[in-house]
Design a protein around this motif. Structure first.
Motif, PDB file in Angstrom:
ATOM      1  N   ASN A  77      40.265  29.772   0.051  1.00 50.16           N
ATOM      2  CA  ASN A  77      40.072  28.468  -0.594  1.00 50.16           C
ATOM      3  C   ASN A  77      39.640  27.405   0.399  1.00 50.16           C
ATOM      4  O   ASN A  77      38.655  26.699   0.179  1.00 50.16           O
ATOM      5  CB  ASN A  77      41.352  28.017  -1.302  1.00 50.16           C
ATOM      6  CG  ASN A  77      41.628  28.798  -2.557  1.00 50.16           C
ATOM      7  OD1 ASN A  77      40.740  29.418  -3.128  1.00 50.16           O
ATOM      8  ND2 ASN A  77      42.876  28.775  -2.993  1.00 50.16           N
ATOM      9  N   THR A  78      40.361  27.256   1.492  1.00 57.91           N
ATOM     10  CA  THR A  78      40.028  26.169   2.422  1.00 57.91           C
ATOM     11  C   THR A  78      38.705  26.415   3.140  1.00 57.91           C
ATOM     12  O   THR A  78      37.991  25.460   3.442  1.00 57.91           O
ATOM     13  CB  THR A  78      41.159  25.913   3.430  1.00 57.91           C
ATOM     14  OG1 THR A  78      41.507  27.135   4.064  1.00 57.91           O
ATOM     15  CG2 THR A  78      42.375  25.339   2.747  1.00 57.91           C
ATOM     16  N   ILE A  79      38.364  27.668   3.398  1.00 58.61           N
ATOM     17  CA  ILE A  79      37.059  27.955   4.005  1.00 58.61           C
ATOM     18  C   ILE A  79      35.944  27.578   3.034  1.00 58.61           C
ATOM     19  O   ILE A  79      34.947  26.955   3.421  1.00 58.61           O
ATOM     20  CB  ILE A  79      36.971  29.437   4.442  1.00 58.61           C
ATOM     21  CG1 ILE A  79      37.952  29.717   5.587  1.00 58.61           C
ATOM     22  CG2 ILE A  79      35.553  29.823   4.802  1.00 58.61           C
ATOM     23  CD1 ILE A  79      37.727  28.911   6.851  1.00 58.61           C
ATOM     24  N   VAL A  80      36.112  27.899   1.754  1.00 56.22           N
ATOM     25  CA  VAL A  80      35.116  27.530   0.743  1.00 56.22           C
ATOM     26  C   VAL A  80      35.027  26.009   0.621  1.00 56.22           C
ATOM     27  O   VAL A  80      33.940  25.440   0.586  1.00 56.22           O
ATOM     28  CB  VAL A  80      35.448  28.187  -0.623  1.00 56.22           C
ATOM     29  CG1 VAL A  80      34.629  27.588  -1.745  1.00 56.22           C
ATOM     30  CG2 VAL A  80      35.210  29.686  -0.543  1.00 56.22           C
ATOM     31  N   TRP A  81      36.167  25.318   0.568  1.00 56.04           N
ATOM     32  CA  TRP A  81      36.151  23.856   0.439  1.00 56.04           C
ATOM     33  C   TRP A  81      35.469  23.198   1.640  1.00 56.04           C
ATOM     34  O   TRP A  81      34.736  22.231   1.488  1.00 56.04           O
ATOM     35  CB  TRP A  81      37.556  23.304   0.285  1.00 56.04           C
ATOM     36  CG  TRP A  81      38.283  23.803  -0.925  1.00 56.04           C
ATOM     37  CD1 TRP A  81      37.721  24.245  -2.097  1.00 56.04           C
ATOM     38  CD2 TRP A  81      39.686  23.928  -1.083  1.00 56.04           C
ATOM     39  NE1 TRP A  81      38.705  24.639  -2.969  1.00 56.04           N
ATOM     40  CE2 TRP A  81      39.921  24.461  -2.382  1.00 56.04           C
ATOM     41  CE3 TRP A  81      40.778  23.653  -0.267  1.00 56.04           C
ATOM     42  CZ2 TRP A  81      41.201  24.699  -2.875  1.00 56.04           C
ATOM     43  CZ3 TRP A  81      42.042  23.899  -0.762  1.00 56.04           C
ATOM     44  CH2 TRP A  81      42.256  24.415  -2.045  1.00 56.04           C
ATOM     45  N   ALA A  82      35.728  23.713   2.850  1.00 56.72           N
ATOM     46  CA  ALA A  82      35.112  23.131   4.046  1.00 56.72           C
ATOM     47  C   ALA A  82      33.611  23.410   4.098  1.00 56.72           C
ATOM     48  O   ALA A  82      32.844  22.607   4.624  1.00 56.72           O
ATOM     49  CB  ALA A  82      35.783  23.679   5.303  1.00 56.72           C
ATOM     50  N   SER A  83      33.190  24.531   3.538  1.00 56.38           N
ATOM     51  CA  SER A  83      31.793  24.950   3.611  1.00 56.38           C
ATOM     52  C   SER A  83      30.896  24.318   2.561  1.00 56.38           C
ATOM     53  O   SER A  83      29.685  24.256   2.743  1.00 56.38           O
ATOM     54  CB  SER A  83      31.698  26.476   3.453  1.00 56.38           C
ATOM     55  OG  SER A  83      32.428  27.122   4.447  1.00 56.38           O
ATOM     56  N   ASN A  84      31.472  23.879   1.445  1.00 57.72           N
ATOM     57  CA  ASN A  84      30.681  23.354   0.332  1.00 57.72           C
ATOM     58  C   ASN A  84      30.762  21.843   0.248  1.00 57.72           C
ATOM     59  O   ASN A  84      31.722  21.243   0.717  1.00 57.72           O
ATOM     60  CB  ASN A  84      31.145  23.987  -0.985  1.00 57.72           C
ATOM     61  CG  ASN A  84      30.893  25.481  -1.008  1.00 57.72           C
ATOM     62  OD1 ASN A  84      29.844  25.933  -0.575  1.00 57.72           O
ATOM     63  ND2 ASN A  84      31.845  26.238  -1.492  1.00 57.72           N
ATOM     64  N   ARG A  85      29.769  21.260  -0.376  1.00 60.16           N
ATOM     65  CA  ARG A  85      29.727  19.796  -0.492  1.00 60.16           C
ATOM     66  C   ARG A  85      30.589  19.258  -1.623  1.00 60.16           C
ATOM     67  O   ARG A  85      30.813  18.066  -1.715  1.00 60.16           O
ATOM     68  CB  ARG A  85      28.292  19.340  -0.694  1.00 60.16           C
ATOM     69  CG  ARG A  85      27.447  19.619   0.512  1.00 60.16           C
ATOM     70  CD  ARG A  85      26.057  19.144   0.314  1.00 60.16           C
ATOM     71  NE  ARG A  85      25.280  19.491   1.497  1.00 60.16           N
ATOM     72  CZ  ARG A  85      24.110  19.034   1.745  1.00 60.16           C
ATOM     73  NH1 ARG A  85      23.521  18.222   0.903  1.00 60.16           N
ATOM     74  NH2 ARG A  85      23.478  19.382   2.830  1.00 60.16           N
ATOM     75  N   SER A  86      31.040  20.137  -2.512  1.00 60.68           N
ATOM     76  CA  SER A  86      31.878  19.693  -3.621  1.00 60.68           C
ATOM     77  C   SER A  86      32.874  20.788  -3.958  1.00 60.68           C
ATOM     78  O   SER A  86      32.784  21.906  -3.456  1.00 60.68           O
ATOM     79  CB  SER A  86      31.023  19.356  -4.842  1.00 60.68           C
ATOM     80  OG  SER A  86      30.329  20.504  -5.277  1.00 60.68           O
ATOM     81  N   GLY A  87      33.838  20.440  -4.806  1.00 60.16           N
ATOM     82  CA  GLY A  87      34.845  21.397  -5.231  1.00 60.16           C
ATOM     83  C   GLY A  87      36.156  21.179  -4.513  1.00 60.16           C
ATOM     84  O   GLY A  87      36.245  20.407  -3.555  1.00 60.16           O
ATOM     85  N   GLY A  88      37.159  21.842  -5.003  1.00 61.54           N
ATOM     86  CA  GLY A  88      38.508  21.708  -4.457  1.00 61.54           C
ATOM     87  C   GLY A  88      39.375  20.908  -5.401  1.00 61.54           C
ATOM     88  O   GLY A  88      38.880  20.184  -6.262  1.00 61.54           O
ATOM     89  N   PRO A  89      40.679  21.027  -5.262  1.00 58.77           N
ATOM     90  CA  PRO A  89      41.593  20.316  -6.157  1.00 58.77           C
ATOM     91  C   PRO A  89      41.571  18.806  -5.904  1.00 58.77           C
ATOM     92  O   PRO A  89      41.491  18.366  -4.755  1.00 58.77           O
ATOM     93  CB  PRO A  89      42.953  20.917  -5.843  1.00 58.77           C
ATOM     94  CG  PRO A  89      42.824  21.502  -4.484  1.00 58.77           C
ATOM     95  CD  PRO A  89      41.378  21.861  -4.301  1.00 58.77           C
TER      96      PRO A  89
END
Length: 146
Positions: A77-89
């Protein structure tokens, strides 16, 4: 833990939560073990603990201006959130936005790695659960940023 290529530095990140939510800790180590830290993250799940772990490492890295960076962690989850420009809780949006700002500045290579390949950061995170405050260890002197 795989070493960073010549001229690069690596930030291995982890967070731990004993329960969901439960007591949580954070840990990190730079691959040549320039710096390590371990500390409490309060009562939360591992996703909420991972954000402060990443921020701590990125802020420290930015302050010391060491060169190209590889950032690895075992939280998908945190790797995806750091890598993308949007998303996450939404409840983590301020932390995730700050992580993304630092990622834009530092431009690290970001990747996920299995927990079994991240043993030192995992141990630091687990020991952080019981610490009353962050323990920061500098393993050799760093030049001051210019």
């Amino acid at each position: 833990m795989d070493p960073a290529p010549a001229g690069w530095f690596k930030l291995d990140l982890d967070a731990s939560s004993l329960g969901n939510p439960g007591l949580a800790g954070i840990g990190d180590e730079n691959c040549n073990v320039i710096m390590s830290y371990s500390g409490p993250a309060g009562i939360c799940d591992v996703n909420k603990a991972s954000g402060p772990a990443i921020l701590f490492g990125l802020h420290w890295y930015e302050k010391h201006n060491l060169g190209p960076l590889i950032m690895e962690g075992d939280s998908t989850n945190t790797i995806v959130w750091a890598s993308n420009r949007s998303g996450g809780p939404w409840c983590l949006s301020n932390i995730i936005d700050e992580i993304r700002d630092l990622v834009r500045i530092l431009q690290p290579r970001i990747s996920h790695r299995r927990r079994s390949a991240n043993t030192m950061a995992d141990e630091l995170a687990k020991s952080g659960v019981d610490r009353p405050q962050v323990l920061l260890s500098i393993h050799y002197p760093l030049a001051s940023p210019s």
